[in-house]
Design an enzyme around this catalytic site. Structure first.
Site, PDB file in Angstrom:
ATOM      1  N   ASN A 159      31.873  44.220  39.482  1.00 57.44           N
ATOM      2  CA  ASN A 159      33.315  44.050  39.333  1.00 57.44           C
ATOM      3  C   ASN A 159      33.818  43.291  40.546  1.00 57.44           C
ATOM      4  O   ASN A 159      33.663  43.768  41.676  1.00 57.44           O
ATOM      5  CB  ASN A 159      33.993  45.419  39.247  1.00 57.44           C
ATOM      6  CG  ASN A 159      35.508  45.353  39.380  1.00 57.44           C
ATOM      7  OD1 ASN A 159      36.116  44.358  39.012  1.00 57.44           O
ATOM      8  ND2 ASN A 159      36.105  46.406  39.900  1.00 57.44           N
ATOM      9  N   GLY A 160      34.426  42.111  40.336  1.00 53.79           N
ATOM     10  CA  GLY A 160      34.999  41.417  41.476  1.00 53.79           C
ATOM     11  C   GLY A 160      34.862  39.917  41.404  1.00 53.79           C
ATOM     12  O   GLY A 160      34.549  39.339  40.368  1.00 53.79           O
ATOM     13  N   GLU A 161      35.104  39.291  42.545  1.00 50.78           N
ATOM     14  CA  GLU A 161      34.964  37.847  42.705  1.00 50.78           C
ATOM     15  C   GLU A 161      34.367  37.587  44.085  1.00 50.78           C
ATOM     16  O   GLU A 161      34.872  38.092  45.092  1.00 50.78           O
ATOM     17  CB  GLU A 161      36.320  37.132  42.614  1.00 50.78           C
ATOM     18  CG  GLU A 161      37.052  37.287  41.296  1.00 50.78           C
ATOM     19  CD  GLU A 161      36.444  36.474  40.159  1.00 50.78           C
ATOM     20  OE1 GLU A 161      35.539  35.646  40.432  1.00 50.78           O
ATOM     21  OE2 GLU A 161      36.862  36.680  39.014  1.00 50.78           O
ATOM     22  N   ILE A 204      60.412  40.389  39.550  1.00 52.15           N
ATOM     23  CA  ILE A 204      61.337  41.231  38.807  1.00 52.15           C
ATOM     24  C   ILE A 204      62.563  41.472  39.664  1.00 52.15           C
ATOM     25  O   ILE A 204      62.506  41.424  40.893  1.00 52.15           O
ATOM     26  CB  ILE A 204      60.695  42.565  38.375  1.00 52.15           C
ATOM     27  CG1 ILE A 204      60.158  43.329  39.589  1.00 52.15           C
ATOM     28  CG2 ILE A 204      59.603  42.344  37.359  1.00 52.15           C
ATOM     29  CD1 ILE A 204      59.618  44.696  39.231  1.00 52.15           C
ATOM     30  N   ILE A 261      36.743  35.256  33.797  1.00 54.15           N
ATOM     31  CA  ILE A 261      37.546  34.443  34.705  1.00 54.15           C
ATOM     32  C   ILE A 261      36.855  33.123  35.008  1.00 54.15           C
ATOM     33  O   ILE A 261      37.471  32.065  35.002  1.00 54.15           O
ATOM     34  CB  ILE A 261      37.818  35.198  36.030  1.00 54.15           C
ATOM     35  CG1 ILE A 261      38.532  36.529  35.759  1.00 54.15           C
ATOM     36  CG2 ILE A 261      38.615  34.333  36.997  1.00 54.15           C
ATOM     37  CD1 ILE A 261      39.919  36.399  35.188  1.00 54.15           C
ATOM     38  N   SER A 317      48.447  37.503  45.444  1.00 55.29           N
ATOM     39  CA  SER A 317      49.508  38.362  45.979  1.00 55.29           C
ATOM     40  C   SER A 317      49.547  38.269  47.500  1.00 55.29           C
ATOM     41  O   SER A 317      48.608  37.771  48.125  1.00 55.29           O
ATOM     42  CB  SER A 317      49.293  39.819  45.555  1.00 55.29           C
ATOM     43  OG  SER A 317      48.437  40.492  46.457  1.00 55.29           O
ATOM     44  N   GLY A 318      50.617  38.791  48.078  1.00 56.83           N
ATOM     45  CA  GLY A 318      50.778  38.766  49.532  1.00 56.83           C
ATOM     46  C   GLY A 318      50.421  40.066  50.209  1.00 56.83           C
ATOM     47  O   GLY A 318      50.758  40.265  51.387  1.00 56.83           O
ATOM     48  N   CYS A 344      36.759  43.485  36.208  1.00 59.74           N
ATOM     49  CA  CYS A 344      35.901  44.174  35.248  1.00 59.74           C
ATOM     50  C   CYS A 344      35.891  45.663  35.554  1.00 59.74           C
ATOM     51  O   CYS A 344      36.500  46.134  36.512  1.00 59.74           O
ATOM     52  CB  CYS A 344      34.475  43.628  35.326  1.00 59.74           C
ATOM     53  SG  CYS A 344      34.366  41.840  35.101  1.00 59.74           S
ATOM     54  N   LEU A 384      36.371  41.081  32.069  1.00 60.52           N
ATOM     55  CA  LEU A 384      37.528  40.211  31.973  1.00 60.52           C
ATOM     56  C   LEU A 384      37.042  38.837  32.428  1.00 60.52           C
ATOM     57  O   LEU A 384      36.745  38.631  33.608  1.00 60.52           O
ATOM     58  CB  LEU A 384      38.669  40.704  32.855  1.00 60.52           C
ATOM     59  CG  LEU A 384      39.923  39.831  32.919  1.00 60.52           C
ATOM     60  CD1 LEU A 384      40.589  39.734  31.550  1.00 60.52           C
ATOM     61  CD2 LEU A 384      40.913  40.369  33.950  1.00 60.52           C
TER      62      LEU A 384
END
Length: 629
Positions: A75-77, A291, A53, A363-364, A2, A51
């Site tokens: 904003n966050g989780e 990619i 989720i 992600s790593g 967010c 956003l």
């Protein structure tokens, strides 16, 4: 993910311009295209872009407590919100939603400022407590989510997830901070807590900020730091098994989402490990994306394909045009301040690809910082051994002299490119490490900067950023540079890059290797379990041998690179000349025109490789042209 914004009248109950608050909020529409909300009352305004989720049908923000006394924009989780919810319900709190936002509201009411110490996740939020007349801001421990703020001359305090929101305020003086210019050309980004503008700051990772109405003096407070202290981790096998189990748990709690979820898969160790553990936790094929580049020097796609095939992931791969430099101007608007990591280009493209399939990715990021995976970590420990062999009085003048006279052989095989190493050994430990991470050396910056800028700097040097952390940094040479990376490079470069690139596509990125409990445990590992001989991330790679092929684990690190050097001699040749030798940089009076001309001509003639310096200047010129009047 967010976007959040706010305006707070520190001294009184002045009316908040709702139209201005809305404009600030809408600059961050890309961060939360699903919903938007505003809250205003005398002396306070909060804005939010969402956003969705978790709990998609509820959880709208700004969110109010049931008694109406507390308002939150967030904003966050927070991944441990179910456990916190149970604890709060036992204290008598009742919940209307199933989202983590409401948990933070009541955590504040139950525990006050210490609530932030209970949260496990990535976050930046602001709370208004009306009975206490208190504004509280907090940012997560590692800096995954951003938060900018400023106090204005009219007595208002403003904040936002991105600088562009603050710049909407007509009272914000957009005056360039000279020391931020030095920091930028030293590091390639502007380390926290500074921004490019005077009087505008980033709330640092692991910090919170409390302002009570009527208060004149306030300052951020650190609530968390990582401690590199030896722990009881057992032998190599036991430590490796525990590392995998701790990472598996960090991955598991990040796989909770009410929207499609996947993972970045670059073909490197860290992203491959995350995908391997996700596959073991999921009944369905993991959505992965990567990619590829036409140039094999920059292409890891074949290794990503090996991992995807082994774990039967739903894999998407797209080839990026090796001359994909169309984003240069767009990036300057995306980052709001000068930012010189060229891997922002492929990062933007992989986020664009991921969003076609999912809304959340794992992600790593963080493995190199926590487990000593960078080549510079190995070189620093080598240089430290060299420093220990000779007393400073002999070593510094000897190697400094050798570094000055040794030619800069950019065109030669690597074995002959010893100039940087000699210069580094001729410095103390911290200055040597700063030299190894700088995008422009002290020598180049000294030639580049004009007398006007040097006067404005008043002898300030970018290495002061490192010195600021020296007292808290551990003594062991490897642990010291890991600590410096966690405090500077991780938040200022890596996480900034990922946040802006992902949010540009309304994509949420979760980072299990930066789970703070895992980070705290990894800091207790002995240094030789991280860097063993020449092998970085040693214990991690050994533990992953049954999960990943050896050519993924033990091949040389490639990184997310783009062919800058050839771009600047080929398709971007004219663009470089126009940007570096044109009016925008010239009118600032900050740069030496003669040196700029020499830099461009020597690089384009193939005599020197100034690609990192030229890219930094190219992005600085784009920032000036696109962000300032």
């Amino acid at each position: 993910m967010c976007g959040i914004v706010g305006i707070f009248d520190i001294q009184g109950n002045g009316e908040i311009d709702r139209g201005l608050l809305s404009r600030m909020n809408e600059t961050q529409f890309h961060r939360g295209p699903d919903e938007g909300g505003l809250h205003t009352e005398p002396g306070l305004g909060f804005g939010h872009r969402r956003l969705s989720i978790i709990d998609l049908s509820s959880g709208q923000q700004p969110m109010h407590s049931q008694d109406g006394n507390v308002v939150l924009t967030y904003n966050g989780e927070v991944y441990n919100f179910p456990e916190l919810r149970q604890e709060l319900e036992a204290q008598g709190y009742t919940f209307r939603t199933h989202c983590d936002t409401e948990v933070i509201l009541y955590a504040w009411q139950a525990w006050g400022e210490s609530c932030v110490e209970r949260l496990r996740g990535m976050f930046a939020f602001a709370i208004w407590d009306r009975p206490r007349q208190t504004l509280f801001l907090a940012r997560d421990r590692l800096g995954v989510k951003p938060l900018f703020y400023a106090e204005l001359a009219n007595g208002q305090f403003i904040f936002g997830s991105e600088l562009k929101a603050l710049k909407q305020h007509p009272q914000l003086p957009k005056v360039i901070e000279p020391t931020a210019i030095e920091d930028y050309f030293g590091f390639g980004y502007i380390p926290d807590p500074k921004t490019i503008y005077q009087g505008v700051y980033k709330l640092e990772p692991g910090y919170c900020l409390t302002i009570k109405r009527g208060q004149k003096d306030w300052r951020p407070r650190q609530y968390w730091d990582v401690r590199f202290q030896p722990g009881s981790v057992g032998n190599e096998t036991e430590a490796g098994e525990e590392l995998i189990e701790r990472l598996r748990e960090a991955v598991k709690i990040r796989m909770v989402a009410d929207v499609p979820l996947g993972a970045f898969l670059s073909g490197g160790v860290d992203s491959s490990a995350v995908v391997a553990l996700m596959a073991g936790l999921s009944h369905d094929p993991v959505n992965t994306c990567s990619i590829s580049f036409g140039d094999p020097k920059f292409n890891e796609a074949q290794f990503a394909a090996q991992v995807a095939e082994r774990y039967h992931t739903a894999h998407r791969v797209e080839q990026v045009d090796p001359d994909d430099f169309s984003l240069i101007d767009q990036l300057s608007g995306l980052y709001d301040e000068p930012y010189a990591d060229s891997s922002a280009l492929p990062t933007y493209r992989v986020c664009e690809l991921a969003k076609k399939q999912v809304t959340v990715v794992l992600s790593g990021d963080g493995g190199d910082e926590n487990l000593a995976g960078y080549r510079r970590h190995r070189w620093h420990t080598y240089e430290e051994r060299m420093r220990a062999l000779l007393p400073d009085a002999l070593r510094i003048p000897l190697f400094s002299s050798l570094g000055r006279v040794y030619p800069k052989l950019d065109w030669a095989p690597k074995v002959f490119r010893a100039k940087t190493t000699l210069e580094s050994i001729g410095r103390d430990s911290m200055a040597g490490y700063f030299h190894s991470v700088s995008v422009m050396s002290n020598e180049i910056r000294n030639q580049l900067f004009s007398d006007k800028l040097k006067s404005e700097l008043q002898d300030y040097q970018a290495i002061e950023v490192f010195r600021r952390y020296r007292q808290q940094a551990p003594d062991h040479p490897l642990s010291m540079v890991q600590y410096l990376d966690l405090k500077t490079y991780l938040a200022g470069d890596i996480l900034t890059k990922v946040d802006r690139a992902s949010m540009a596509h309304a994509l949420e990125v979760r980072v299990p290797l930066l789970d703070h409990k895992l980070v705290e445990w990894m800091a207790t590992l002995p240094p030789d379990m991280k860097l063993h001989g020449r092998e970085g991330k040693y214990i991690f790679k050994k533990a992953l041998e049954s999960y990943l092929p050896n050519d993924v684990l033990y091949r040389p690190k490639m990184g997310f690179s783009v062919p800058l050097s050839s771009w600047f001699r080929g398709p971007l040749k004219q663009r470089v000349q126009q940007a570096l030798l044109g009016d925008t940089l010239k009118q600032t009076g900050w740069f030496d025109d003669v040196f700029l001309e020499r830099m461009v001509s020597q690089h384009q003639a193939g005599l020197r490789d100034y690609s990192a310096s030229i890219w930094s200047l190219l992005m600085f010129e784009a920032f000036l042209r696109n962000n300032l009047d």
